[in-house]
Design a protein around this motif. Structure first.
Motif, short mmCIF file in Angstrom:
data_model
loop_
_atom_site.label_atom_id
_atom_site.label_comp_id
_atom_site.label_asym_id
_atom_site.label_seq_id
_atom_site.Cartn_x
_atom_site.Cartn_y
_atom_site.Cartn_z
N PHE A 269 -6.71 -6.19 -11.67
CA PHE A 269 -5.85 -6.57 -10.54
C PHE A 269 -4.37 -6.39 -10.90
N SER A 270 -4.00 -6.75 -12.12
CA SER A 270 -2.61 -6.57 -12.56
C SER A 270 -2.23 -5.10 -12.58
N PHE A 271 -3.13 -4.26 -13.06
CA PHE A 271 -2.85 -2.82 -13.10
C PHE A 271 -2.67 -2.25 -11.70
N VAL A 272 -3.55 -2.67 -10.78
CA VAL A 272 -3.46 -2.18 -9.40
C VAL A 272 -2.16 -2.63 -8.75
N SER A 273 -1.71 -3.86 -9.00
CA SER A 273 -0.46 -4.37 -8.43
C SER A 273 0.72 -3.53 -8.89
N ILE A 274 0.77 -3.23 -10.20
CA ILE A 274 1.86 -2.41 -10.73
C ILE A 274 1.80 -1.00 -10.15
N ALA B 106 -9.22 -23.72 -0.35
CA ALA B 106 -8.50 -22.50 -0.74
C ALA B 106 -8.03 -21.75 0.50
N PRO B 107 -6.79 -21.23 0.52
CA PRO B 107 -6.31 -20.49 1.70
C PRO B 107 -7.13 -19.23 1.94
N GLU B 108 -7.26 -18.90 3.22
CA GLU B 108 -8.02 -17.70 3.57
C GLU B 108 -7.28 -16.45 3.11
N LYS B 109 -8.03 -15.48 2.66
CA LYS B 109 -7.45 -14.24 2.16
C LYS B 109 -7.13 -13.31 3.32
N GLY B 110 -5.94 -12.72 3.28
CA GLY B 110 -5.53 -11.78 4.30
C GLY B 110 -6.11 -10.40 4.07
N LEU B 111 -5.82 -9.50 5.01
CA LEU B 111 -6.35 -8.14 4.91
C LEU B 111 -5.80 -7.42 3.68
N TRP B 112 -4.50 -7.60 3.41
CA TRP B 112 -3.89 -6.95 2.24
C TRP B 112 -4.48 -7.47 0.94
N GLN B 113 -4.72 -8.79 0.85
CA GLN B 113 -5.31 -9.37 -0.35
C GLN B 113 -6.72 -8.84 -0.58
N ARG B 114 -7.49 -8.75 0.50
CA ARG B 114 -8.85 -8.22 0.35
C ARG B 114 -8.83 -6.76 -0.06
N PHE B 115 -7.86 -5.99 0.46
CA PHE B 115 -7.75 -4.57 0.08
C PHE B 115 -7.41 -4.44 -1.40
N MET B 116 -6.47 -5.29 -1.87
CA MET B 116 -6.07 -5.23 -3.27
C MET B 116 -7.25 -5.59 -4.18
N GLU B 117 -8.02 -6.59 -3.78
CA GLU B 117 -9.18 -6.97 -4.59
C GLU B 117 -10.24 -5.87 -4.60
N TRP B 118 -10.42 -5.22 -3.45
CA TRP B 118 -11.38 -4.11 -3.40
C TRP B 118 -10.92 -2.97 -4.30
N LEU B 119 -9.62 -2.65 -4.24
CA LEU B 119 -9.09 -1.58 -5.07
C LEU B 119 -9.18 -1.93 -6.55
N ALA B 120 -8.91 -3.20 -6.87
CA ALA B 120 -9.02 -3.63 -8.27
C ALA B 120 -10.46 -3.52 -8.76
N GLY B 121 -11.41 -3.89 -7.89
CA GLY B 121 -12.82 -3.74 -8.27
C GLY B 121 -13.21 -2.29 -8.49
N LEU B 122 -12.66 -1.41 -7.66
CA LEU B 122 -12.95 0.02 -7.81
C LEU B 122 -12.43 0.55 -9.14
N PHE B 123 -11.18 0.18 -9.49
CA PHE B 123 -10.59 0.61 -10.75
C PHE B 123 -11.33 -0.01 -11.94
N GLU B 124 -11.80 -1.23 -11.76
CA GLU B 124 -12.52 -1.88 -12.85
C GLU B 124 -13.82 -1.14 -13.16
#
Length: 257
Positions: free
Chosen positions: A102-107, A72-90
């Motif tokens: 994650f979909s909600f955070v992206s929008i 699996a490709p390594e996750k970049g800083l932006w991807q890790r930030f988005m996942e962290w933010l999605a976890g916070l919203f969850e």
């Protein structure tokens, strides 16, 4: 009719009896009793070549063509930030799954980015409209706005002779030429050659003049004014004197006719 049935029954019974007798007297096939000895066994005595492998054969198969497990490709800083933010919203809003969060955070992030761009464009347009964009239009933007707004609104109340002398004493020849041009418009309006309106352009005033000699003179003075004022460069004493004399003569001419 009965006789025919009796005869057919006899024939059928006789056929069945004959078939049973034939099966009972048939002998089963005999199995061959051939025996084999050691002489019949043949031994292969040909030489077998032993295959060997070099110790470094594994090195030949280490290229990307021989890698069958996809990492699996390594996750970049932006991807890790988005996942962290999605976890916070969850955790805050109790989404059904991590994917929906994650979909909600992206929008949400895309919407915020669009709003920021619109806000920046709004600030730029506002600066342009209000003529506050000095960093866009040059160092003299505020100075030019001052003379357009304050002086032109009070053109009939200004003492241009006094303003011109003060400008010359302070070394501001461009501003003095500006005053001469406004003074010329004031005189032309007072003597009914034109109708003064702050929204009008030089072409509008030129169209209102009737005599060709007046049109020619005003055309030249408008060119001279635009060249000096909007050129935004300092003029020497000789050039200023020539322009000043031309404006004085025109003001005198329009005042006496």
């Amino acid at each position: 009719m009965n006789k025919i049935l009796i005869i057919l029954s006899f024939i059928l019974f006789s056929g069945i009896t004959y078939a049973q007798d034939t099966l009972a007297t048939t002998e089963p096939p005999k199995i061959s009793s051939v025996k084999y000895t050691e002489k019949d066994i043949q031994v292969d005595s040909s030489t077998v070549e032993v295959k060997t492998f070099s110790k470094d054969f594994k090195k030949k198969y280490t290229g990307p063509d021989f890698v069958y497990e996809q990492k699996a490709p390594e996750k970049g800083l932006w991807q890790r930030f988005m996942e962290w933010l999605a976890g916070l919203f969850e955790r805050l809003f109790h989404f059904d799954s991590a994917e929906s969060s994650f979909s909600f955070v992206s929008i949400l992030v895309k919407t915020v980015a669009v709003l920021i761009i619109i806000f920046v464009i709004y600030l730029i347009v506002k600066a342009v409209i209000n003529k506050e964009g000095q960093w866009i239009f040059g160092k003299n933007a505020n100075k030019r706005n001052l003379y357009y707004s304050d002086i032109e609104k009070n053109i009939h109340l200004l003492d241009f002779d006094k303003l011109i002398k003060e400008s010359i004493q302070s070394g501001e020849r461009r501003i003095a030429i500006r005053y001469y041009y406004l003074w010329l418009l004031k005189v032309m309006a007072q003597n009914h050659y034109i109708e003064w309106d702050i929204e009008k352009t030089n072409s509008d005033y030129l169209y209102e003049l009737q005599r060709p000699v007046h049109k020619e003179e005003f055309t030249y003075l408008s060119y001279l004014y635009n060249y000096i004022w909007y050129g935004e460069f300092e003029i020497d004493e000789t050039t200023f004197k020539k322009a000043e004399n031309r404006f004085k003569n025109a003001i005198k001419t329009f005042s006496n006719e």
